[in-house]
Design an enzyme around this catalytic site. Structure first.
Site, PDB file in Angstrom:
ATOM      1  N   ASN A   1       1.022  -1.086  -0.081  1.00 51.18           N
ATOM      2  CA  ASN A   1      -0.198  -0.172   0.414  1.00 51.18           C
ATOM      3  C   ASN A   1       1.369   1.332   0.180  1.00 51.18           C
ATOM      4  OD1 ASN A   1       1.042   0.244   2.484  1.00 51.18           O
ATOM      5  ND2 ASN A   1      -0.696   0.039   3.706  1.00 51.18           N
TER       6      ASN A   1
ATOM      7  N   HIS B   1       3.326   1.802   2.130  1.00 50.63           N
ATOM      8  CA  HIS B   1       3.796   3.044   3.477  1.00 50.63           C
ATOM      9  C   HIS B   1       5.830   1.901   3.734  1.00 50.63           C
ATOM     10  CE1 HIS B   1       3.069  -1.235   6.219  1.00 50.63           C
ATOM     11  NE2 HIS B   1       3.821  -1.469   5.165  1.00 50.63           N
TER      12      HIS B   1
HETATM   13  C1  F6R Z   1       9.195  -3.266   8.936  1.00 54.26           C
HETATM   14  C2  F6R Z   1       8.721  -1.959   8.419  1.00 54.26           C
HETATM   15  C3  F6R Z   1       7.359  -2.289   7.045  1.00 54.26           C
HETATM   16  C4  F6R Z   1       8.258  -3.159   5.986  1.00 54.26           C
HETATM   17  C5  F6R Z   1       6.457  -3.100   4.666  1.00 54.26           C
HETATM   18  C6  F6R Z   1       6.967  -4.427   3.921  1.00 54.26           C
HETATM   19  O1  F6R Z   1      10.668  -2.264   9.630  1.00 54.26           O
HETATM   20  O2  F6R Z   1       9.140  -0.687   8.573  1.00 54.26           O
HETATM   21  O3  F6R Z   1       7.303  -0.684   6.411  1.00 54.26           O
HETATM   22  O4  F6R Z   1       9.200  -3.066   5.763  1.00 54.26           O
HETATM   23  O5  F6R Z   1       5.803  -3.647   5.296  1.00 54.26           O
HETATM   24  O6  F6R Z   1       6.630  -5.627   5.251  1.00 54.26           O
HETATM   25  P1  F6R Z   1       7.830  -6.594   3.972  1.00 54.26           P
HETATM   26  O7  F6R Z   1       9.329  -7.147   3.962  1.00 54.26           O
HETATM   27  O8  F6R Z   1       7.534  -8.068   4.565  1.00 54.26           O
HETATM   28  O9  F6R Z   1       6.952  -6.800   1.955  1.00 54.26           O
END
Ligand code: F6R
Length: 241
Positions: free
Chosen positions: A136, A138
């Protein structure tokens, strides 16, 4: 923005680990910003190998993690402190006293956020920030919204994020709905940023980082304003650039 595209996850992990270890070799007492989640796991694994083979030395490195779930202590298996110890810190020669992660069970959240900011600033700010990105958009837990926080704060997680992160919990009800996260201002003050992305579910958001407009509804789009960002992606994640 620099773009490095590789065939698969293993290659992006290796390339990212090489970039991080080269950076540490040039700045032995640097401050790293670290992320959790699935994406950086391969990079941490490689860094553990490089440390074992004496290619990189973490003894003077300091780290700040992006975020921690509100309500989970460091002993909770789904807390980000637990994740970092288990997947990285326990296996390298870093001094754990130099690894900082917000305390999810603190009594006074506002103070915890203020202290976290102060600590980052006291150590000179983040030299190299590792980021993943939510599908999304973030970064950290700065979720799509009509407004964003610059500094460390308590964030409400969106339904999308709670659903995405429920894969690590027994059921969706156990996923905390809030987290303490660094804000986009502190992330943007990092001297250099490496953003990692893998898999087709990141393709849309990575495409928008390169070709889309800047919007608080896509927090990762703000990275377009940073002077030193390296995006390391596999072919699937880079397929819509
Ligand atoms: C984790 C964080 C999140 C992740 C994001 C992607 O510390 O800050 O922003 O980087 O949610 O997560 P994955 O890598 O599990 O797809």
């Amino acid at each position: 923005m620099e773009l490095y595209v590789f065939d698969n996850y293993d290659e992006i992990s290796r390339y990212a680990a090489k970039m991080v270890s080269d950076f540490i070799n040039e700045n032995s007492n640097c401050v790293l910003g670290l992320a959790t989640g699935s994406t950086p796991l391969g990079m941490y694994k490689k860094l553990i190998e490089y440390n074992r083979d004496r290619i990189v030395n973490f003894s003077e490195v300091k780290t700040f993690n992006l975020d921690e779930y509100r309500g989970l202590s460091g002993e909770h298996p789904q807390s980000y402190r637990y994740f970092m110890n288990k997947n990285f810190f326990d296996h390298v020669n870093i001094d754990k006293n130099n690894t900082f992660i917000p305390n999810g069970t603190c009594e006074d959240v506002a103070k915890e956020c203020r202290d976290y900011e102060e600590k980052i600033n006291e150590l000179g700010g983040i030299d190299l920030q590792i980021l993943g990105v939510g599908s999304n958009g973030h970064i950290g837990f700065n979720e799509p919204s009509s407004e964003l926080y610059a500094y460390t704060h308590l964030a409400d997680l969106t339904e999308d994020t709670i659903k995405a992160n429920s894969r690590f919990f027994k059921n969706i009800e156990e996923v905390p709905s809030k987290a303490i996260t660094m804000g986009v201002g502190q992330i943007m003050k990092s001297k250099r940023i490496i953003l990692l992305a893998s898999g087709v579910n990141k393709a849309k958001v990575i495409g928008r980082i390169f070709n889309g407009k800047i919007s608080t509804e896509n927090p990762s789009s703000i990275l377009q304003l940073h002077p030193s960002v390296a995006v390391i992606a596999d072919k699937k994640a880079a397929s819509l650039i």
